[in-house]
Scaffold this motif. Structure first.
Motif, PDB file in Angstrom:
ATOM      1  N   ASN A 168     -14.758   6.303 -19.342  1.00 19.22           N
ATOM      2  CA  ASN A 168     -14.577   5.493 -18.134  1.00 19.22           C
ATOM      3  C   ASN A 168     -13.530   6.051 -17.187  1.00 19.22           C
ATOM      4  O   ASN A 168     -13.387   5.562 -16.075  1.00 19.22           O
ATOM      5  CB  ASN A 168     -14.210   4.059 -18.513  1.00 19.22           C
ATOM      6  N   GLU A 169     -12.780   7.051 -17.630  1.00 20.15           N
ATOM      7  CA  GLU A 169     -11.719   7.617 -16.801  1.00 20.15           C
ATOM      8  C   GLU A 169     -12.060   9.024 -16.323  1.00 20.15           C
ATOM      9  O   GLU A 169     -11.170   9.807 -16.008  1.00 20.15           O
ATOM     10  CB  GLU A 169     -10.395   7.636 -17.570  1.00 20.15           C
ATOM     11  N   MET A 170     -13.318   9.346 -16.264  1.00 21.60           N
ATOM     12  CA  MET A 170     -13.720  10.632 -15.699  1.00 21.60           C
ATOM     13  C   MET A 170     -13.709  10.520 -14.185  1.00 21.60           C
ATOM     14  O   MET A 170     -14.556   9.849 -13.589  1.00 21.60           O
ATOM     15  CB  MET A 170     -15.103  11.042 -16.210  1.00 21.60           C
ATOM     16  N   LYS A 171     -12.747  11.168 -13.538  1.00 19.95           N
ATOM     17  CA  LYS A 171     -12.537  11.021 -12.108  1.00 19.95           C
ATOM     18  C   LYS A 171     -12.632  12.342 -11.347  1.00 19.95           C
ATOM     19  O   LYS A 171     -12.764  12.328 -10.124  1.00 19.95           O
ATOM     20  CB  LYS A 171     -11.173  10.387 -11.838  1.00 19.95           C
ATOM     21  N   ASN A 172     -12.514  13.472 -12.044  1.00 21.25           N
ATOM     22  CA  ASN A 172     -12.581  14.754 -11.352  1.00 21.25           C
ATOM     23  C   ASN A 172     -13.979  14.968 -10.782  1.00 21.25           C
ATOM     24  O   ASN A 172     -14.972  14.854 -11.508  1.00 21.25           O
ATOM     25  CB  ASN A 172     -12.226  15.880 -12.329  1.00 21.25           C
ATOM     26  N   PRO A 173     -14.100  15.260  -9.474  1.00 19.32           N
ATOM     27  CA  PRO A 173     -15.454  15.378  -8.879  1.00 19.32           C
ATOM     28  C   PRO A 173     -16.275  16.523  -9.458  1.00 19.32           C
ATOM     29  O   PRO A 173     -17.498  16.393  -9.618  1.00 19.32           O
ATOM     30  CB  PRO A 173     -15.163  15.581  -7.387  1.00 19.32           C
ATOM     31  N   GLY A 229     -23.736  21.938 -24.054  1.00 24.25           N
ATOM     32  CA  GLY A 229     -22.669  22.854 -23.666  1.00 24.25           C
ATOM     33  C   GLY A 229     -22.123  22.544 -22.289  1.00 24.25           C
ATOM     34  O   GLY A 229     -20.896  22.578 -22.066  1.00 24.25           O
ATOM     35  N   LEU A 230     -23.000  22.226 -21.344  1.00 29.16           N
ATOM     36  CA  LEU A 230     -22.554  21.867 -19.998  1.00 29.16           C
ATOM     37  C   LEU A 230     -21.764  20.561 -20.012  1.00 29.16           C
ATOM     38  O   LEU A 230     -20.757  20.433 -19.297  1.00 29.16           O
ATOM     39  CB  LEU A 230     -23.769  21.739 -19.079  1.00 29.16           C
ATOM     40  N   LEU A 231     -22.194  19.609 -20.842  1.00 32.86           N
ATOM     41  CA  LEU A 231     -21.464  18.345 -20.936  1.00 32.86           C
ATOM     42  C   LEU A 231     -20.088  18.542 -21.558  1.00 32.86           C
ATOM     43  O   LEU A 231     -19.095  17.942 -21.099  1.00 32.86           O
ATOM     44  CB  LEU A 231     -22.287  17.347 -21.761  1.00 32.86           C
ATOM     45  N   LEU A 232     -19.994  19.369 -22.575  1.00 35.26           N
ATOM     46  CA  LEU A 232     -18.693  19.649 -23.182  1.00 35.26           C
ATOM     47  C   LEU A 232     -17.766  20.351 -22.197  1.00 35.26           C
ATOM     48  O   LEU A 232     -16.560  20.067 -22.147  1.00 35.26           O
ATOM     49  CB  LEU A 232     -18.879  20.507 -24.435  1.00 35.26           C
ATOM     50  N   PHE A 233     -18.310  21.280 -21.415  1.00 37.34           N
ATOM     51  CA  PHE A 233     -17.496  21.952 -20.407  1.00 37.34           C
ATOM     52  C   PHE A 233     -16.967  20.964 -19.374  1.00 37.34           C
ATOM     53  O   PHE A 233     -15.817  21.042 -18.943  1.00 37.34           O
ATOM     54  CB  PHE A 233     -18.312  23.051 -19.722  1.00 37.34           C
ATOM     55  N   ALA A 234     -17.815  20.002 -18.967  1.00 41.41           N
ATOM     56  CA  ALA A 234     -17.398  18.988 -18.001  1.00 41.41           C
ATOM     57  C   ALA A 234     -16.291  18.108 -18.571  1.00 41.41           C
ATOM     58  O   ALA A 234     -15.307  17.787 -17.882  1.00 41.41           O
ATOM     59  CB  ALA A 234     -18.598  18.136 -17.579  1.00 41.41           C
ATOM     60  N   THR A 235     -16.425  17.696 -19.822  1.00 38.85           N
ATOM     61  CA  THR A 235     -15.392  16.848 -20.417  1.00 38.85           C
ATOM     62  C   THR A 235     -14.083  17.597 -20.637  1.00 38.85           C
ATOM     63  O   THR A 235     -12.997  17.032 -20.476  1.00 38.85           O
ATOM     64  CB  THR A 235     -15.894  16.286 -21.746  1.00 38.85           C
ATOM     65  N   ILE A 236     -14.179  18.874 -20.998  1.00 42.45           N
ATOM     66  CA  ILE A 236     -12.963  19.679 -21.149  1.00 42.45           C
ATOM     67  C   ILE A 236     -12.265  19.852 -19.808  1.00 42.45           C
ATOM     68  O   ILE A 236     -11.029  19.762 -19.701  1.00 42.45           O
ATOM     69  CB  ILE A 236     -13.301  21.042 -21.780  1.00 42.45           C
ATOM     70  N   LEU A 237     -13.043  20.082 -18.756  1.00 43.93           N
ATOM     71  CA  LEU A 237     -12.466  20.209 -17.419  1.00 43.93           C
ATOM     72  C   LEU A 237     -11.773  18.921 -16.989  1.00 43.93           C
ATOM     73  O   LEU A 237     -10.653  18.950 -16.462  1.00 43.93           O
ATOM     74  CB  LEU A 237     -13.558  20.579 -16.418  1.00 43.93           C
ATOM     75  N   GLN A 284     -22.258   4.599 -17.512  1.00 45.72           N
ATOM     76  CA  GLN A 284     -20.810   4.445 -17.583  1.00 45.72           C
ATOM     77  C   GLN A 284     -20.075   5.263 -16.533  1.00 45.72           C
ATOM     78  O   GLN A 284     -19.000   4.871 -16.082  1.00 45.72           O
ATOM     79  CB  GLN A 284     -20.312   4.826 -18.980  1.00 45.72           C
ATOM     80  N   ILE A 285     -20.628   6.394 -16.133  1.00 47.91           N
ATOM     81  CA  ILE A 285     -19.932   7.235 -15.149  1.00 47.91           C
ATOM     82  C   ILE A 285     -20.549   7.135 -13.760  1.00 47.91           C
ATOM     83  O   ILE A 285     -20.091   7.796 -12.824  1.00 47.91           O
ATOM     84  CB  ILE A 285     -19.927   8.721 -15.604  1.00 47.91           C
ATOM     85  N   SER A 286     -21.593   6.304 -13.616  1.00 45.66           N
ATOM     86  CA  SER A 286     -22.304   6.254 -12.332  1.00 45.66           C
ATOM     87  C   SER A 286     -21.443   5.669 -11.213  1.00 45.66           C
ATOM     88  O   SER A 286     -21.604   6.047 -10.051  1.00 45.66           O
ATOM     89  CB  SER A 286     -23.585   5.437 -12.475  1.00 45.66           C
ATOM     90  N   GLN A 287     -20.540   4.733 -11.553  1.00 43.78           N
ATOM     91  CA  GLN A 287     -19.738   4.097 -10.508  1.00 43.78           C
ATOM     92  C   GLN A 287     -18.729   5.049  -9.890  1.00 43.78           C
ATOM     93  O   GLN A 287     -18.233   4.795  -8.785  1.00 43.78           O
ATOM     94  CB  GLN A 287     -19.015   2.874 -11.086  1.00 43.78           C
ATOM     95  N   ALA A 288     -18.400   6.141 -10.601  1.00 43.08           N
ATOM     96  CA  ALA A 288     -17.459   7.119 -10.061  1.00 43.08           C
ATOM     97  C   ALA A 288     -18.150   8.254  -9.318  1.00 43.08           C
ATOM     98  O   ALA A 288     -17.486   9.083  -8.700  1.00 43.08           O
ATOM     99  CB  ALA A 288     -16.599   7.697 -11.193  1.00 43.08           C
ATOM    100  N   MET A 289     -19.478   8.298  -9.369  1.00 45.46           N
ATOM    101  CA  MET A 289     -20.219   9.374  -8.714  1.00 45.46           C
ATOM    102  C   MET A 289     -20.431   9.073  -7.239  1.00 45.46           C
ATOM    103  O   MET A 289     -20.449   7.910  -6.829  1.00 45.46           O
ATOM    104  CB  MET A 289     -21.580   9.560  -9.396  1.00 45.46           C
ATOM    105  N   PRO A 290     -20.608  10.099  -6.420  1.00 43.78           N
ATOM    106  CA  PRO A 290     -20.960   9.873  -5.006  1.00 43.78           C
ATOM    107  C   PRO A 290     -22.323   9.201  -4.898  1.00 43.78           C
ATOM    108  O   PRO A 290     -23.296   9.643  -5.528  1.00 43.78           O
ATOM    109  CB  PRO A 290     -20.992  11.291  -4.419  1.00 43.78           C
TER     110      PRO A 290
END
Length: 351
Positions: free
Chosen positions: A87-92, A68-76, A144-150
């Protein structure tokens, strides 16, 4: 349970993980994660025991919360960035929520407290699947999303996993709980290096799977689930217990075992990135982990549990059906020399 049902569940596990590996869209990745979750639940609850039912219920609730938390993150992220690509998840904010959900699925600190309790209620074979195969799909998404993380967030996550798991495993007497904390600690090593060298992180996960497979298969062969019964296994098969001790020391990262090889490469990469403080802290956490592995080895070979028979070996050994997987996994978990050239070659290839 009929064999056809086992085949269906194991095939579903493989299909779900493969679907997540091949996904570039969050919806198909979510489908793969859910398929693996639904496939392992009957395997967890196959033994009609209150502890097994409790572990299955806890695992279902944790995985449902993480999903549920992952779906909320992807919807956001889709609402803000107008994209559902992984690969295009950029929102912090979406990245932070997605990382928290994947950390909950993987059992990383501080979301790791469910893993020892769930592991305690499972049989050894299902615990092996939960500790190894179930980590692959969430770890692939994290890569896959680690390169966009702080970078600081991943460093804190890796350090907290290695440290808290090391402290949590100190006073445990149940082998499955010790292996659960070991899973969290080893994944902490992979997470802290994933931002700088994804290939090295993947190699660390692969070597951890080899060592954990050897440990679980040996425990299953000796029918040992706690230290008191583990110490009496010396009279059954001294050769296997010597191999088990070497596997435990390899899990702890003692040279010249296989576990030391990957930790040495990770520390080398951290020093190249001028991360001397995190490298020092994670080495100190590894020393704590090595202590309870050495403590378990002490109870295995040096001390005997009260009431142990004076007979050196049992007159009748258990018939072993599998005579191939356990020796291969044990050899790979103990001896680093055959794996070292392959480790370096694959690390440089992925980098």
């Amino acid at each position: 349970m009929p064999a056809i049902l086992y085949f269906m569940f194991y095939a579903s596990l493989g299909l779900g993980t493969s679907l997540t590996f091949l996904s570039s869209h969050w919806l198909t990745a979510w489908m793969g994660l859910e398929l693996t979750t639904l496939a392992i639940l009957p395997l967890m609850a196959q033994h009609h025991h209150p502890r097994a039912s409790e572990a299955t219920t806890k695992y279902l609730l944790v995985q449902a919360s993480a999903t549920g938390l992952l779906l909320f993150a992807t919807i956001l992220n889709g609402w803000v960035e107008m994209s559902w690509s992984i690969n295009e998840m950029k929102n912090p904010y979406a990245l932070t929520l997605a990382m928290s959900a994947l950390a909950l699925k993987l059992g990383l600190a501080p979301f790791h407290l469910w893993l020892p309790e769930v592991m305690q209620g499972l049989d050894l074979l299902t615990g092996l699947i939960l500790s190894t195969w179930q980590k692959l799909a969430p770890f692939a998404l994290l890569m896959q999303i680690s390169q966009a993380m702080p970078p600081a967030l991943l460093t804190i996550l890796g350090l907290s996993s290695a440290t808290l798991a090391a402290w949590g495993g100190l006073n445990q007497t149940q082998l499955r709980k010790i292996m659960a904390y070991s899973s969290t600690a080893h994944l902490g090593w992979s997470v802290i290096i994933i931002q700088f060298s994804p290939g090295l992180a993947l190699m660390a996960l692969g070597i951890y799977i080899l060592m954990t497979m050897a440990a679980f298969l040996t425990m299953k062969d000796m029918s040992s689930t706690k230290i008191s019964t583990f110490s009496t296994s010396w009279s059954k098969s001294p050769e296997k217990m010597v191999a088990m001790i070497l596997i435990l020391l390899s899990l702890g990262g003692l040279p010249p075992m296989t576990g030391f090889t990957i930790k040495w490469l990770i520390l080398e990469e951290l020093t190249k990135q001028d991360m001397y403080t995190p490298a020092t802290l994670i080495v100190m956490a590894a020393l704590i982990s090595l202590y309870f592995y050495a403590r378990l080895s002490y109870f295995t070979i040096i001390s005997l549990f009260p009431g142990t028979s004076n007979i050196k070996t049992y007159w009748r050994q258990k018939n072993i059906k599998d005579k191939l997987i356990l020796p291969i996994a044990t050899t790979a978990a103990i001896f680093p020399l055959p794996l070292m050239p392959l480790t370096l070659a694959l690390t440089y290839f992925y980098n």
